[in-house]
Enzyme design. Structure first.
Site, short mmCIF file in Angstrom:
data_model
loop_
_atom_site.label_atom_id
_atom_site.label_comp_id
_atom_site.label_asym_id
_atom_site.label_seq_id
_atom_site.Cartn_x
_atom_site.Cartn_y
_atom_site.Cartn_z
N ASP A 37 0.84 -1.21 0.00
CA ASP A 37 0.00 0.00 0.00
C ASP A 37 0.88 1.26 0.00
O ASP A 37 0.37 2.37 -0.05
CB ASP A 37 -1.03 -0.01 1.14
CG ASP A 37 -0.41 -0.08 2.51
OD1 ASP A 37 0.83 -0.13 2.63
OD2 ASP A 37 -1.18 -0.07 3.51
N ASP B 62 -0.94 -6.28 -0.28
CA ASP B 62 -1.21 -5.65 1.02
C ASP B 62 -2.70 -5.45 1.24
O ASP B 62 -3.39 -4.91 0.36
CB ASP B 62 -0.56 -4.26 1.01
CG ASP B 62 0.49 -4.10 2.07
OD1 ASP B 62 0.61 -4.96 2.96
OD2 ASP B 62 1.23 -3.09 1.98
N LYS C 88 -0.68 -9.59 2.93
CA LYS C 88 0.05 -9.03 4.08
C LYS C 88 -0.88 -8.13 4.85
O LYS C 88 -1.64 -7.36 4.26
CB LYS C 88 1.28 -8.26 3.61
CG LYS C 88 2.06 -7.64 4.77
CD LYS C 88 3.41 -7.13 4.35
CE LYS C 88 3.42 -5.77 3.75
NZ LYS C 88 2.84 -4.69 4.58
N GLU D 70 -1.10 -5.59 8.62
CA GLU D 70 -0.33 -4.92 9.66
C GLU D 70 -0.93 -5.16 11.05
O GLU D 70 -2.15 -5.06 11.22
CB GLU D 70 -0.30 -3.41 9.39
CG GLU D 70 0.41 -3.05 8.10
CD GLU D 70 0.52 -1.55 7.89
OE1 GLU D 70 0.16 -0.76 8.81
OE2 GLU D 70 0.96 -1.16 6.79
N GLU E 285 9.48 -3.72 10.45
CA GLU E 285 9.86 -2.42 9.87
C GLU E 285 10.35 -1.46 10.96
O GLU E 285 9.65 -1.26 11.97
CB GLU E 285 8.66 -1.81 9.13
CG GLU E 285 8.97 -0.45 8.52
CD GLU E 285 7.98 0.00 7.46
OE1 GLU E 285 7.11 -0.80 7.05
OE2 GLU E 285 8.09 1.17 7.03
#
Ligand code: KIV
Length: 271
Positions: free
Chosen positions: A51, A90, A118, A120, A187
Site C-alpha cells: 500500500d 497488502d 500481508k 499490519e 519495519e
C-alpha cells in the site's frame, strides 16, 4: 531459491525451507508489469504490491487512502510480469478490520494473482490471520513501524526502543506466528531486537530498517532506484541504481547484497 538462475517458482513452503537452510530471502515492491518483469528476472524471490503505492505512485502523504480496488488492479498488473517470484498483496487500511472483510479482500487478491496477503499489526488482527489461514489464504504479518498506524504513532518513527515496547513486539511476533502467519515483515526496529525475534520464531522475518540478521530484506522499489517520492528519506534506504548502473543492475545489486549479508550495514539500520 538462492540463485537467480534457479527458475523454479517460489512457494509458501519454500519460504520455511529457506529459513531452515539459512538462505536469505529477497523482496521488493512493484506496482506494474514492466518493473515486475525486471524483478522476476533478476533474483527477487517475492514481489509485494504494497500500500506504499499510495505514497510513491498516487502521491498521497500516507498509505491510508489506498483501497482494495487499487491493490486488486495493481496485483493484476504485477502478476502478468511474474513467472518465478511469489506475489504478495497488502490489505489496505481497514480492509482487515474484521476477519470477514479481510477474507473478502484477500479472495480478490488471490483471484488477481497473489499467492499471499500481508496485514499490519497483531491484537485483534490475530483473529483475521487465523480466519484467513483456516480458509487456505497464506498470510504475511507486519510489525514494528506499521504505516497504517501513523496517526497513533504521530509520525514514521522507530519502534521497540524502550524495554516495554520491545517485549510487546517480541510477544506480538510469537503471536502472529502462532496464529498461522507464514512470514513476518519487521519495519524500523532496532537491529538487536529484530535479531532476537528472528532467532525466536519459526517463520522467516523480512526486515526493512531492521538490520542484517533478519531472514530476508525488503525495500520499496522507488527508494532502491533513488527516486524522490516527496517524502523524507528514511535512514535504511539505499540508492542501488548508483552502483547497479541500470534498473536491472540495481535490482541485481540489491539481491546480491541481501544474499551476501552486506545490506543492510550499520549505516542503514537502527541501534
Ligand atoms: O507497503 C509497503 O510497500 C510495505 C513494505 C514497505 C514492507 O509494507
Amino acid at each position: 531459491m538462492s540463485t537467480a538462475n534457479d527458475s523454479k517458482p517460489i512457494t509458501v513452503p519454500g519460504l520455511a525451507d529457506a529459513k531452515r537452510d539459512g538462505r536469505k530471502l529477497v523482496m521488493l515492491t512493484a506496482y506494474d508489469t514492466g518493473f515486475a518483469r525486471v524483478l522476476d528476472a533478476n533474483g527477487v524471490d517475492m514481489v509485494l504490491v504494497g500500500d506504499s503505492l499510495g505514497m510513491v505512485v498516487q502521491g498521497h502523504g500516507s498509505t491510508l487512502p489506498v483501497t482494495v480496488d487499487d491493490i486488486t488492479y495493481h496485483t493484476r498488473c504485477v502478476a502478468r510480469g511474474l513467472s518465478r517470484a511469489l506475489l504478495l498483496s497488502d490489505l489496505p487500511f481497514q480492509s482487515d478490520a474484521t476477519p470477514e472483510r479481510a477474507l473478502e479482500a484477500s479472495a480478490r487478491f488471490l483471484q488477481a494473482g497473489a499467492g499471499m496477503v500481508k496485514l499490519e499489526g497483531a491484537g485483534h488482527k490475530l483473529d483475521a490471520i487465523r480466519f484467513l489461514v483456516e480458509r487456505e489464504i497464506p498470510v504475511c504479518a507486519h510489525l514494528g513501524l506499521t504505516p497504517q498506524s501513523v496517526l497513533r504513532f504521530g509520525g514514521y518513527k522507530v519502534q521497540g526502543r524502550e524495554a516495554i515496547a520491545a517485549k510487546k513486539l517480541r510477544e506480538d511476533a510469537q503471536a502472529v506466528a502462532d496464529a498461522g502467519a507464514s512470514l513476518l515483515v519487521l519495519e524500523c526496529v532496532p537491529s538487536s531486537l529484530a535479531a532476537a525475534i528472528t532467532a525466536a520464531i519459526p517463520i522467516p522475518t523480512i526486515g526493512i530498517g531492521a538490520g542484517a540478521d533478519c531472514d530476508g530484506q525488503v525495500l520499496v522499489l522507488h527508494d532502491l532506484l533513488g527516486l524522490d517520492s516527496g517524502h523524507r528519506r528514511p535512514k535504511f534506504v539505499k540508492d542501488f541504481l548508483a552502483e547497479g548502473g541500470s534498473v536491472a543492475g540495481a535490482v541485481r545489486a540489491f539481491a546480491d547484497a541481501v544474499r551476501d549479508g552486506s545490506f543492510p550495514d550499520a549505516e542503514h539500520a537502527y541501534a
